[in-house]
Design a protein around this motif. Structure first.
Motif, PDB file in Angstrom:
ATOM      1  N   GLN A   9      14.621  63.219 -30.333  1.00  0.00           N
ATOM      2  CA  GLN A   9      15.624  64.111 -29.753  1.00  0.00           C
ATOM      3  C   GLN A   9      15.013  65.066 -28.733  1.00  0.00           C
ATOM      4  O   GLN A   9      15.738  65.640 -27.916  1.00  0.00           O
ATOM      5  CB  GLN A   9      16.322  64.921 -30.852  1.00  0.00           C
ATOM      6  N   LEU A  10      13.700  65.243 -28.778  1.00  0.00           N
ATOM      7  CA  LEU A  10      13.050  66.170 -27.848  1.00  0.00           C
ATOM      8  C   LEU A  10      13.189  65.695 -26.402  1.00  0.00           C
ATOM      9  O   LEU A  10      13.265  66.510 -25.475  1.00  0.00           O
ATOM     10  CB  LEU A  10      11.573  66.329 -28.199  1.00  0.00           C
ATOM     11  N   CYS A  26      14.337  73.982 -34.680  1.00  0.00           N
ATOM     12  CA  CYS A  26      13.894  72.818 -35.439  1.00  0.00           C
ATOM     13  C   CYS A  26      13.390  73.298 -36.797  1.00  0.00           C
ATOM     14  O   CYS A  26      12.532  74.186 -36.865  1.00  0.00           O
ATOM     15  CB  CYS A  26      12.789  72.079 -34.682  1.00  0.00           C
ATOM     16  N   ILE A  81       6.929  71.522 -28.811  1.00  0.00           N
ATOM     17  CA  ILE A  81       7.783  72.713 -28.779  1.00  0.00           C
ATOM     18  C   ILE A  81       6.889  73.938 -28.671  1.00  0.00           C
ATOM     19  O   ILE A  81       6.026  74.155 -29.533  1.00  0.00           O
ATOM     20  CB  ILE A  81       8.669  72.819 -30.037  1.00  0.00           C
ATOM     21  N   VAL A 119      11.028  73.153 -25.097  1.00  0.00           N
ATOM     22  CA  VAL A 119      10.313  71.883 -25.041  1.00  0.00           C
ATOM     23  C   VAL A 119       9.366  71.874 -23.843  1.00  0.00           C
ATOM     24  O   VAL A 119       9.704  72.343 -22.753  1.00  0.00           O
ATOM     25  CB  VAL A 119      11.307  70.710 -24.940  1.00  0.00           C
ATOM     26  N   ALA A 154      16.299  67.064 -24.868  1.00  0.00           N
ATOM     27  CA  ALA A 154      16.477  68.519 -24.804  1.00  0.00           C
ATOM     28  C   ALA A 154      16.298  69.006 -23.372  1.00  0.00           C
ATOM     29  O   ALA A 154      15.483  68.482 -22.608  1.00  0.00           O
ATOM     30  CB  ALA A 154      15.481  69.219 -25.728  1.00  0.00           C
ATOM     31  N   ILE A 191      15.701  75.628 -28.300  1.00  0.00           N
ATOM     32  CA  ILE A 191      16.134  74.736 -29.364  1.00  0.00           C
ATOM     33  C   ILE A 191      15.589  75.268 -30.681  1.00  0.00           C
ATOM     34  O   ILE A 191      14.646  76.073 -30.707  1.00  0.00           O
ATOM     35  CB  ILE A 191      15.640  73.291 -29.152  1.00  0.00           C
ATOM     36  N   ALA A 243      23.310  70.716 -28.837  1.00  0.00           N
ATOM     37  CA  ALA A 243      22.440  71.022 -27.700  1.00  0.00           C
ATOM     38  C   ALA A 243      21.214  71.831 -28.102  1.00  0.00           C
ATOM     39  O   ALA A 243      20.215  71.845 -27.387  1.00  0.00           O
ATOM     40  CB  ALA A 243      23.223  71.772 -26.625  1.00  0.00           C
ATOM     41  N   THR A 244      21.278  72.529 -29.238  1.00  0.00           N
ATOM     42  CA  THR A 244      20.186  73.428 -29.615  1.00  0.00           C
ATOM     43  C   THR A 244      19.440  73.001 -30.867  1.00  0.00           C
ATOM     44  O   THR A 244      18.368  73.543 -31.157  1.00  0.00           O
ATOM     45  CB  THR A 244      20.716  74.856 -29.831  1.00  0.00           C
ATOM     46  N   GLU A 245      19.957  72.054 -31.631  1.00  0.00           N
ATOM     47  CA  GLU A 245      19.321  71.689 -32.897  1.00  0.00           C
ATOM     48  C   GLU A 245      18.629  70.343 -32.771  1.00  0.00           C
ATOM     49  O   GLU A 245      19.209  69.368 -32.298  1.00  0.00           O
ATOM     50  CB  GLU A 245      20.353  71.651 -34.025  1.00  0.00           C
ATOM     51  N   VAL A 246      17.378  70.296 -33.219  1.00  0.00           N
ATOM     52  CA  VAL A 246      16.562  69.087 -33.162  1.00  0.00           C
ATOM     53  C   VAL A 246      16.080  68.763 -34.566  1.00  0.00           C
ATOM     54  O   VAL A 246      15.554  69.634 -35.269  1.00  0.00           O
ATOM     55  CB  VAL A 246      15.359  69.270 -32.214  1.00  0.00           C
TER      56      VAL A 246
END
Length: 679
Positions: A131-132, A142, A276, A263, A135, A140, A123-126
């Motif tokens: 994937q944005l 990145c 971001i 985001v 979100a 997040i 849920a927090t890693e992109v």
């Protein structure tokens, strides 16, 4: 209000009160409360009153989760609500402790939560741009390499509005303060349709109260796109970042960062761009732990019998050229790879230029060695070496800087290939970067709307290249002759920028034939036995990979004996090699020698550079000088290859110590003939 609504309201208030108590507790134990007191005290000493009083709170989400999971969850997934909660807490603390004058209203206080870490989860890693879109509204993280950034522009950080009616209460005081919040656009802070809450009239901005700050738009890609010659079109994978305030100062193209933010979706030139909004940027270095491989540890135990580093050079790249061939080039690659540490960012890169008639073999060996770097970028005549400045497609500023090969290869290797294929202008830029240790970004006057400017950035990349032997002959003729010969497309002083210029061809024709035979036989054998190639070598590719991961964590220091040897050699060789047009030995030679000695000690798994390390690298460097200037002053014969008869003695440690002792004696005599000024 019915009973159900009253109960729900009371429950919400009790929950909010509990979260505020947890926030106060965290501010206290984390030291942020004291920072708030210190910041308020600084505001008190200011001669002029501020419109907005800003407080920055550094939050470790991991520590916050341990103190209060609900508060940590609120911060990670609902940052706007969490920021409003901490704002209430700070305002209450200021009011109860009388940190600021009572006349200051709550809307003049700005609280910014700056996250120092974020729990890693789906849920927090992109990692990719697509994937944005999945979100949510929470934070997040990145991680990626900056490949380009815009010119620094301005945005409105805060401003003040007043009522247009002079008789209204809103015409005076600080009732209407607009402060930028994360994710907000400029028109959401500066607008002409705000209405007075007292009389309903349109508010007017007090331009003199507008406070501007810096803003930069940057693009990043995953570092995996720059590993092992990944030729994917990374421009299609870029993630757009919006960076503000003090974070804009530390951003360098080519460096790897972990960005934490939220985001947002903006419209640029009739296109919707998902980006971001950066809350914090942390420089990211891979510090992966790895033990010494078993195969290498076995040879390390026999270091009294065999020279450990030369034994490794013997096995290195064995599937391309058999043991004994291209020994000095392989040793140079080992030293250059060992200089790419994660613990010491200020280490001098070891640049390699391989000179030989078989440039295809040099290309294969350098390509093989590049696989052990964390990042590798192959430059070509179609790519930009330093950077490319283009109009800003985000309409945020006048120009956008796209990083070139030297920038994108930071903390890795920029492989130039055959230098004779590049234009003279490109080679001059390369020489400028190597000799100064900096890359210059030239901004044309059409972008600045004034005079052309140059921006500089430290060169963090290691440069490897090769060149045909014919150019080496022209270079030597230019050095030995006073008259100017036929001009060469490669600048003569370019060779001075490389730490090691290694000649890979012997003077004897029979030796060249023997090397060609062994290399051809090895290539034929490997092509016919692909399934068994790992079993044919004492040290596998994976073992070398693990070994480099281990030694890059080793921090070394210089002993006084080794430092004295290197310093005296540098002064003596500069004096001995002095030419009419200035010293032929670059001023970067000393730092290159120190870096070579540290790498040599690191390869030996030592934490201190000893006299043996200094003697070995001086001997290797003196051999590389013969490529440019002819026979060595210290009578060091060039031995790019070791035939079967010499290889055994070359690897014997006792014989190696005897050779080093004789070399030390000649070195001391050399110091006497060419004394330098000791510092």
């Amino acid at each position: 209000m019915n009973v159900k609504q009253w109960y729900t309201s009371c429950s919400f208030q009790m929950e909010e009160l509990s979260l505020m108590e947890d926030a106060v507790h965290y501010l206290d134990v984390s030291g942020n409360l004291q920072c708030i007191k210190d910041a308020a005290a600084n505001f008190q000493f200011m001669l002029k009153a501020s419109l907005v009083y800003r407080f920055e709170i550094f939050v470790s989400t991991v520590d916050l989760m341990e103190i209060s999971a609900p508060l940590g969850n609120l911060l990670v997934f609902y940052p706007i609500k969490a920021n409003a909660l901490f704002l209430k807490v700070v305002c209450a603390a200021i009011r109860e402790l009388s940190l600021l004058p009572a006349c200051i209203s709550e809307n003049q206080i700005s609280v910014r939560l700056k996250l120092t870490n974020l729990p890693r989860s789906r849920a927090t890693e992109v990692n990719m741009y697509r994937q944005l879109s999945l979100a949510g509204q929470g934070y997040i993280c990145c991680t990626g390499v900056i490949v380009g950034k815009s010119q620094t522009s301005k945005y409105t950080q805060s401003t003040r509005y007043i009522c247009s009616d002079p008789s209204c209460e809103g015409n005076e005081g600080n009732h209407f303060i607009r402060i930028h919040v994360p994710g907000a656009l400029e028109f959401e802070t500066i607008r002409k349709d705000f209405k007075c809450r007292f009389c309903g009239q349109i508010l007017e901005e007090v331009i003199s109260c507008r406070h501007l700050s810096d803003k930069v738009i940057a693009e990043i890609i995953p570092e995996s796109c720059l590993q092992n010659h990944n030729h994917s079109r990374f421009k299609q994978q870029t993630i757009t970042l919006i960076v503000r305030d003090e974070l804009t100062l530390g951003l360098k193209i080519g460096l790897k960062y972990m960005f934490i933010g939220i985001v947002r979706r903006d419209s640029y030139s009739d296109k919707m761009i998902t980006a971001i909004e950066v809350n914090n940027a942390l420089e990211d270095f891979v510090s992966e732990y790895a033990s010494i491989p078993r195969s290498i540890e076995v040879y390390f135990k026999y270091k009294r019998q065999f020279n450990f580093i030369k034994m490794l050079a013997c096995f290195f790249g064995g599937e391309i050229s058999p043991p004994g061939t291209y020994m000095k080039l392989k040793l140079s690659c080992l030293l250059s790879l060992a200089a790419q540490t994660v613990s010491n960012k200020q280490v001098q890169p070891i640049h390699i230029l391989a000179v030989g008639r078989d440039t295809e073999m040099l290309h294969r060996l350098l390509q093989y060695a590049m696989q052990f770097t964390s990042r590798s970028v192959a430059s070509s005549s179609g790519n930009h070496l330093v950077s490319k400045v283009v109009p800003d497609k985000y309409n945020n500023s006048n120009y956008f800087i796209e990083g070139g090969s030297l920038m994108l290869a930071s903390h890795g290797v920029c492989y130039m290939g055959n230098l004779s294929k590049f234009k003279k202008q490109t080679l001059e830029r390369l020489h400028s970067a190597l000799s100064s240790g900096k890359v210059l970004i030239d901004i044309d006057s059409r972008f600045t709307k004034g005079l052309a400017v140059s921006l500089e950035q430290p060169l963090h990349a290691t440069v490897w290249a090769n060149i045909d032997k014919s150019y080496q002959k022209k270079l030597r003729e230019d050095n030995l002759s006073t008259c100017t010969s036929e001009p060469c497309s490669i600048p003569k002083n370019l060779f001075q920028g490389f730490s090691i210029v290694m000649m890979t061809d012997g003077d004897e024709f029979s030796l060249c034939e023997e090397v060609d035979f062994h290399v051809s036989y090895q290539s034929l054998k490997m092509s016919m036995e692909d399934d068994q190639k790992d079993a044919d070598f004492p040290v596998s590719f994976e073992d070398f990979e693990q070994y480099f991961k281990h030694i890059r964590r080793i921090q070394v220091k210089m002993s006084s004996e080794a430092e004295k040897l290197l310093h005296r050699y540098y002064l003596a060789v500069r004096k001995a090699r002095n030419s009419d047009d200035g010293s032929a030995i670059s001023s970067l030679t000393l730092s290159s020698l120190i870096s070579l000695a540290e790498s040599h000690a690191r390869l030996r798994l030592k934490t201190e550079v000893e006299e043996e390390d200094a003697l070995e690298v001086i001997q290797l460097y003196e051999e590389s000088l013969t490529t440019r200037f002819g026979p060595s002053i210290l009578s060091v014969p060039p031995l790019p290859h070791l035939p079967g008869g010499l290889l055994k003695d070359y690897l014997n440690n006792q014989e190696n110590k005897s050779v080093l002792q004789r070399f030390k004696t000649r070195l001391q005599q050399f110091y006497g003939l060419h004394p330098g000024h000791e510092e």
